[in-house]
Structures are given as structure tokens and as C-alpha cells.
Design an enzyme around this catalytic site. Structure first.
Site, short mmCIF file in Angstrom:
data_model
loop_
_atom_site.label_atom_id
_atom_site.label_comp_id
_atom_site.label_asym_id
_atom_site.label_seq_id
_atom_site.Cartn_x
_atom_site.Cartn_y
_atom_site.Cartn_z
N TYR A 112 0.85 -1.19 0.00
CA TYR A 112 0.00 0.00 0.00
C TYR A 112 0.88 1.24 0.00
O TYR A 112 1.81 1.37 0.81
CB TYR A 112 -0.92 0.00 1.22
CG TYR A 112 -2.05 0.99 1.07
CD1 TYR A 112 -3.21 0.64 0.41
CD2 TYR A 112 -1.93 2.29 1.55
CE1 TYR A 112 -4.25 1.55 0.25
CE2 TYR A 112 -2.96 3.21 1.39
CZ TYR A 112 -4.12 2.84 0.74
OH TYR A 112 -5.13 3.74 0.57
N TYR A 147 -5.04 5.40 -7.97
CA TYR A 147 -5.33 5.28 -6.54
C TYR A 147 -6.76 4.79 -6.38
O TYR A 147 -7.71 5.57 -6.43
CB TYR A 147 -5.14 6.63 -5.85
CG TYR A 147 -5.41 6.59 -4.37
CD1 TYR A 147 -4.65 5.78 -3.53
CD2 TYR A 147 -6.42 7.35 -3.80
CE1 TYR A 147 -4.89 5.74 -2.16
CE2 TYR A 147 -6.67 7.33 -2.44
CZ TYR A 147 -5.89 6.52 -1.62
OH TYR A 147 -6.12 6.48 -0.28
#
Length: 394
Positions: A296, A346
Site C-alpha cells: 500500500y 489510486y
């Protein structure tokens, strides 16, 4: 300790295009990604009896709205996972538990986001909503002008650089590696826009020490995946990625929603440390068994701390190892091989799950030769999640 074989597998993946202005609602984006994932798996929408969605700021693509729009049959399982980017890998875990326990036979996990043209994270609109649900944000941060995620992560990055006596540009290796991967991915938001040799050092400082190129993109798009029981996985259209292990983890004394570092004794300690130990134990694997990782990466410091927490380098080595090419193909741990949140898009990390499946299938645009095990991690320092995907069921 005996390790049980995987009970679930990801058999279909799908995504929309990733852009700065899609002209589509969250619901439309979600439906497009889900249909693409089902088509990839060769599964009719009528077979879907479970939905798992990412909850944060996704109110217009609820389970009910999606089921109605796609004409799904009656659902026997649904769940919503929240907590910002920490939820991304947890979607896989929830879906795997559902099919592994018999609560459902075919579960779709999805995330849709109007992160650029709609409700943009970190703006006054989303910050106002946070004030209503997180008293720690309202009472301890807003009065001091700390209103956006980049400011929180800048504090963590500053502490990291100070603690390990590193220069202000030490995190630049993360962006350079991930952008190299994005430039090989035609579906990436920044495809065809390679990072120049001096571009990172010349990019503007957003919240010191984080520069613009230490920050994720803002994206319109959606990603979805299909999970079925492991005993069915081999009969479908695509090679399966087996869910070897999944985990969720938080730390003691971790209040708040997004800004859960308030009150932490050491902001460089994260729930990923707890997650890593339990995940490897459940899967019967170690960091040395992992061929490729999807970490992440809302900000560069997150990927660095994840690499350290999951055992790919020692504490304090992550930034320097990234600068030396640790995340590149042929590096110590190739990571975010589709470009991640820095280059592909994203989608709160759910697109990282899809890239993990591509690596297991051998079909990534930055393929790691012989990749048989892929780690996918959720965000931190919020309560986090992670999953290990493997090529083999054994």
C-alpha cells in the site's frame, strides 16, 4: 503446526480505465469493473451470491445498488470493510471466509472511487465528514491546522528521516521504481510519462518532507475481483490465485479513524508488524518465500515501513534499499509492479489485489519470472490487513 490448504481462490479480476475525469458515477464505475471481473472468470452475474465492498467514501455504490443494477440474484452474504486504506486486502479475507465457511459460493469484492472529479480525499468536503466521525481528528488535529492525510504522513516521514539520520530526499527511490513499472503498463494513469532523473528532487514540497512525487494519484476508477471455493477454482476460465492466508490487525491504544497515530508512543511502529507475524504463521511461509509484493502506497513512507515490517529489510533500511532498486524487477522484492498508487491509479489499494493476481497468472506488464507467491498489504498506521496469494493450492 499443520497448515490447512487454501479454501478460496480469486478467479476473476476486472477494472475500469483509471483517469482524472471519468464522467461516470461511483455506481457506474463499480458495475463496469464487476462485469469485467465476472467476464474474466467466465461466471454469469446470476451466480453471484455475495458482495464485499470498501466502505470509506463509497456511499453511492452500495451492495443493494450494485445488486439491483446488475440484476444479481438474492445475496446470502454481504459485508463492508472500512478504515481507509487499511481495508484493501481485508476485502479478500472477508470474501475468502464467506466461501470457505459456506456462507456464499461466489463473492465479488469491489471498490469504486471518484477520487479526482468527485469527492476528493483530503479536501474540505471529506475533512468535514471526518470531523463528525472521529473526535480525535476534530479535537487534536484540526485546531493545529492538520487537516489532510499528507500532513499526518509527513510527520511520520519526518520522524523516520530524523531517527535514521537520512537526508530529506531519501524517499525518492519509491517513486522512481513505481513510476518505472507504470511506464510499462498501458492501463496506468501515468503511462507514457516517465520520471526524469531530476524530477523528484525538483518536485514541490507539499508537506515537508513529502514532495508531490511522494504522494499517490487522485483517480476516477474501480477495481473488482471474484472469489470462489478452492475446489471450484480449477474449472473456470482463468488460472486461479489461491488465498494462502489473510489477516487484519490493529494496535493497542489506537483511537480514531484515519488519524490513528494520535497518542502513539512511537509513530514508526504500525499494525503491519503484528499483521506480518500472524500472516506468515497462518500461511506457513516466510518473507523469503515471497516473490513479489504489492505494498500500500498512499505515500512513499508507507511502502518503506511496509517493506520493513514484512521482513524484506531491517528497520531503517527501507528508504536506502528502495533508492538502490529494491522494488525494481530483479531487486530484493519487486513491488507495485503495475505502478501502484503512484503510477497506475489510486483505488485505495484494491487495484493492488488485481496486480497480485496478474503476477500469479504470469501476465503482468512487469512480470517477475516464476512468481508463485505474492503479498498484498493494506494501508497503515490505521488498522491494516494483508493477504498472501499463491499459484499452487498445496
Amino acid at each position: 503446526m499443520s497448515i490447512e490448504p487454501p479454501r478460496a481462490a480469486i478467479v476473476g479480476i476486472g477494472a475500469t480505465d483509471f483517469s482524472a475525469r471519468s464522467g461516470r458515477s461511483e455506481l457506474e464505475l463499480a458495475c463496469q469493473a464487476i462485469l469485467a471481473a465476472l467476464d474474466d472468470a467466465g461466471i454469469d452475474p446470476g451466480e453471484v451470491d455475495g458482495l464485499v465492498r470498501f466502505g470509506a467514501s463509497q456511499r453511492r455504490a452500495s451492495e443493494g445498488a450494485v445488486a439491483h443494477a446488475l440484476g444479481l440474484g438474492g445475496l446470502s452474504y454481504w459485508s463492508e470493510v472500512d478504515l481507509g486504506g487499511g481495508a484493501s486486502a481485508a476485502l479478500v479475507g472477508h470474501a475468502a471466509m464467506a466461501v470457505g465457511t459456506g456462507a456464499a459460493r461466489c463473492v465479488v469484492g469491489y471498490r469504486a472511487l471518484n477520487g479526482r472529479s468527485g469527492a476528493r480525499p483530503g479536501t474540505s468536503q471529506t475533512s468535514a465528514a471526518l470531523e463528525d466521525i472521529d473526535p480525535h481528528y476534530r479535537d487534536f488535529l484540526v485546531p493545529h491546522g492538520l487537516t489532510s492525510p499528507v500532513q499526518m504522513y509527513a510527520l511520520i516521514a519526518r520522524r523516520y528521516l530524523h531517527h535514521y539520520a537520512l537526508p530529506g530526499n531519501a524517499l525518492g527511490g519509491v517513486a522512481r521504481s513505481f513510476r518505472r513499472h507504470a511506464d510499462r503498463n498501458p492501463n496506468a494513469q501515468l503511462y507514457g510519462r516517465p520520471l526524469g532523473p531530476e524530477e523528484y528532487d525538483e518536485s514541490e514540497v507539499i508537506s515537508s518532507p513529502l514532495r508531490k512525487l511522494d504522494c499517490c494519484l487522485q483517480t476516477d476508477g474501480a477495481a473488482a475481483f471474484v472469489v470462489v471455493p478452492a475446489d471450484r477454482a480449477g474449472d473456470l476460465a482463468q488460472p486461479p490465485a489461491y488465498v494462502r492466508g489473510s489477516v487484519q490487525a490493529s494496535m493497542a491504544n489506537q483511537p480514531g479513524f484515519l488519524y490513528s497515530f494520535v497518542g502513539a508512543g512511537d509513530v514508526l511502529r504500525t499494525p503491519a508488524e503484528e499483521a506480518a507475524g500472524r500472516l506468515y504463521a497462518r500461511a506457513g511461509l516466510t518473507a523469503g518465500d515471497v516473490d513479489v509484493a504489492q505494498l500500500y502506497d498512499c505515500f512513499s513512507i508507507t511502502a518503506v515501513l511496509a517493506a520493513e515490517a514484512y521482513g524484506f529489510c531491517a528497520p531503517g533500511e527501507g528508504a536506502q534499499r528502495a533508492a538502490a532498486g529494491m522494488f525494481d524487477l530483479g531487486g530484493g522484492i519487486p513491488a507495485n509492479t503495475a505502478g501502484g498508487s503512484f503510477g497506475e491509479g489510486y483505488i485505495h489499494g484494491v487495484n493492488h489485489v488485481l496486480e497480485g493476481v496478474r503476477q500469479i497468472r504470469g501476465r503482468s506488464t512487469s512480470q517477475v519470472p516464476g512468481a508463485a507467491t505474492c503479498l498484498v498489504t493494506g494501508g497503515m498506521p490505521v488498522p491494516t490487513s494483508a493477504v498472501l496469494l499463491t499459484k499452487d493450492a498445496a
